[in-house]
Design an enzyme around this catalytic site. Structure first.
Site, PDB file in Angstrom:
ATOM      1  N   HIS A 240      86.540  19.184 131.635  1.00 29.31           N
ATOM      2  CA  HIS A 240      86.406  18.743 133.258  1.00 29.31           C
ATOM      3  C   HIS A 240      86.442  17.263 133.162  1.00 29.31           C
ATOM      4  O   HIS A 240      85.714  16.336 132.855  1.00 29.31           O
ATOM      5  CB  HIS A 240      85.243  19.225 134.026  1.00 29.31           C
TER       6      HIS A 240
ATOM      7  N   PHE B 232      81.463  15.924 130.777  1.00 24.93           N
ATOM      8  CA  PHE B 232      80.658  16.541 129.624  1.00 24.93           C
ATOM      9  C   PHE B 232      80.753  17.969 129.260  1.00 24.93           C
ATOM     10  O   PHE B 232      79.623  18.539 128.842  1.00 24.93           O
ATOM     11  CB  PHE B 232      79.340  16.024 129.658  1.00 24.93           C
ATOM     12  N   HIS B 233      81.873  18.602 129.670  1.00 25.37           N
ATOM     13  CA  HIS B 233      82.154  19.945 129.467  1.00 25.37           C
ATOM     14  C   HIS B 233      83.272  20.533 128.311  1.00 25.37           C
ATOM     15  O   HIS B 233      84.017  21.117 128.555  1.00 25.37           O
ATOM     16  CB  HIS B 233      82.393  20.705 130.704  1.00 25.37           C
ATOM     17  N   PRO B 234      83.366  19.667 126.949  1.00 26.01           N
ATOM     18  CA  PRO B 234      84.286  20.100 126.163  1.00 26.01           C
ATOM     19  C   PRO B 234      84.343  21.458 125.853  1.00 26.01           C
ATOM     20  O   PRO B 234      83.043  21.960 125.552  1.00 26.01           O
ATOM     21  CB  PRO B 234      84.138  19.265 125.059  1.00 26.01           C
TER      22      PRO B 234
END
Length: 555
Positions: A307, A482-484
């Site tokens: 994101h 911070f959503h890999p």
């Protein structure tokens, strides 16, 4: 930290080895070790979670830049982001990123999981994963058809209502074609709407995955061994089976072996890296890096999704922001006492209090395509130094980006940071939605309910007046939220790395249980889904062990 001396034996044996003590790894270690006859080793590359900044919700601002508790990754230069390297923080301690994240408890949308199932992953529809969300959760509001009341993970309401957040919620219903009403539960019957987030906190403290699933009693189990400052460097493979792991600890290379399964829960960056270092990955990449090819799996490290957020900063007309409190000695003393005496106030909340889920493209669909995070403070970037004026922030991100990137090792050296290339804004839809999301935020700021609080727009500012200017703002200022995910995706096609039971295809005794297994990114924050995936994985591991052993119930 260790439940036994790290040099007690040179090649210890366990039933299960879990690599990575993050959102998923803590769950796996806790659930598997409930059976006193099952020996479990949990490896974590970082130190124990002893810092008070980890456990204090507002400590996010400290841990975001910590060399001790944060991997502090950077992407490679991003071609669609003006060639910038973008900072990617990832947790490096017990609890992983759940020990340093923004605490928001969001599951995503029903359609996310139904889509996973439609892609060839039976068992992953929304109705099938909902029981695992419920099992994991202890919601302050109690048990219901959507929530759990007795699980390990504490989920709490934000206590006092804030004047700015109330104005934002009202304004979200006044912003034209993408207007939404108030929603008291983003994890309930529907996600669209505006409201307050629930947080993974309990009585003013952070409830990380380690706090929830590895409390003191669990850490003391004689059949659970927890090794910190222990960085996995390579998998031990024999034939077509994973039999253990090599790790570096205290200046010494060690190894441990497992009789049942090796479970990778190192996250969307490091799980594919470990596979690649061990010879499981794309042949051309491995040969180019001097790694012996054990199994040619083209999908390992590919399908990276994240994101991308854009932060709109406003100066407030009234001294009611967290900036005002933190910039004043009296204000700091007040919020300190508020936390000490009542376990409430800004120190107990963290960064973002409210938000909304809207359809920024305003294309007639009810399903949201954009998420807002609204903070009563402002800084140049997440976790940065707060501004000297009264300020607040609206961050927006596209929920289901089309852009795909990759994670790739640079060499055979496990201590080399990998190549991280998200390829942000590489599709037309992603660029259109970026502009639409910023415009939607501006519309909310200009709505009657919020306009009296806006003194000026600091970012993007008046120079971003047209579509080209807004897109340039997104390229110049966009950053990860911070959503890999997605780099070891599950599926039934030839390019899938995992089968729907999270087993590495073509291998025995090896699973990946973390956000890398997601075939597509969920529509929201990823901590709660990672916990759910681990809860479900535990049941699959248990069922597969029963079937393999043919001996009835799990011990």
């Amino acid at each position: 930290m260790s439940n036994a001396p790290s040099n007690a034996d040179s090649d210890p044996h366990f039933d299960y080895i879990v690599v990575g003590a993050g959102s998923a790894g803590c769950v796996l270690a806790s659930r598997l070790s409930e059976d006193p006859g099952t020996r479990v080793l949990l490896l974590e590359a970082g130190p124990p979670d002893r810092s008070p900044w980890i456990h204090l919700p507002i400590g996010y601002g400290k841990t975001m830049w910590s060399e001790r508790y944060n991997w502090r990754f950077e992407t490679d230069p991003e071609p669609n982001m003006n060639g910038r390297r973008i900072y990617w923080p990832r947790g490096k301690t017990l609890g992983g990123s759940s020990a340093i994240n923004g605490l928001i408890y969001i599951r995503g949308q029903r359609e996310d999981y139904d889509h996973w199932a439609a892609l060839g992953n039976p068992g992953w529809s929304y109705d099938e994963v909902l029981p695992y969300f419920i099992r994991s959760e202890a919601n302050q509001r109690g048990a219901s058809g959507f929530h759990g009341g007795q699980g390990p993970l504490r989920v709490s309401d934000i206590g006092a209502r804030h004047e700015l957040i109330e104005a934002f919620i009202a304004a979200a219903g006044q912003c034209g074609a993408c207007a939404v009403g108030r929603n008291e539960d983003f994890n309930g019957e529907r996600q669209d709407g505006a409201g307050y987030y629930q947080l993974t906190t309990h009585q003013g403290w952070r409830c990380s995955a380690a706090t929830a699933y590895l409390p003191r009693a669990v850490r003391r189990r004689p059949n659970l061994r927890i090794e910190t400052n222990a960085m996995a460097t390579r998998l031990l493979l024999e034939g077509r089976r994973a039999v253990g792991v090599r790790y570096f600890q205290g200046g010494v290379t060690r190894q441990a072996r497992c009789d049942a399964e090796l479970l990778l829960a190192a996250g969307a960056i490091q799980s594919p890296v470990l596979l690649q270092l061990s010879g499981i990955g794309p042949r051309a990449l491995l040969e180019g890096r001097g790694v012996e090819v054990v199994h040619d799996v083209p999908g390992v490290g590919e399908n990276l999704q994240d994101h991308l957020q854009f932060r709109l900063v406003y100066e407030c007309t009234r001294p009611i922001t967290t900036n005002d409190q933190l910039n004043s000695g009296f204000g700091r003393a007040k919020i300190g006492l508020q936390w000490l005496l009542l376990r409430s106030g800004p120190l107990a909340v963290g960064i973002n209090q409210g938000g909304c889920f809207i359809n920024a493209l305003a294309n007639g669909e009810r399903r949201p395509d954009t998420q807002f995070h609204v903070s009563t403070l402002s800084a140049d970037m997440a976790g940065g130094r707060i501004h000297p004026y009264s300020g607040f922030t609206m961050s927006v991100c596209q929920l289901r980006p089309e852009s795909r990137g990759h994670i790739r090792i640079r060499s055979r050296d496990p201590f080399d940071a990998p190549e991280i290339q998200p390829n942000y804004l590489s599709t037309g839809l992603d660029r259109r939605l970026a502009v639409a999301a910023v415009r939607a935020a501006r519309a909310i700021a200009a709505s009657p309910a919020l306009r009296p609080y806006v003194k000026r727009e600091v970012k993007p500012g008046p120079e971003a007046a047209d579509e080209a200017g807004l897109l340039e703002f997104c390229r110049a200022q966009g950053a990860t939220i911070f959503h890999p995910s997605g780099t070891c995706r599950m599926g039934s096609d030839a390019l899938a790395v995992l089968d729907p039971r999270l087993r590495v295809r073509g291998w025995a005794g090896l699973r990946v249980v973390d956000c890398s297994a997601m075939p597509t990114l969920v529509s929201g924050n990823t901590h709660a889904p990672a916990v759910m995936m681990a809860e479900k994985a535990f049941d699959m591991i248990r069922a597969d062990r029963r079937g393999a052993a043919g001996r009835g119930p799990w011990r």
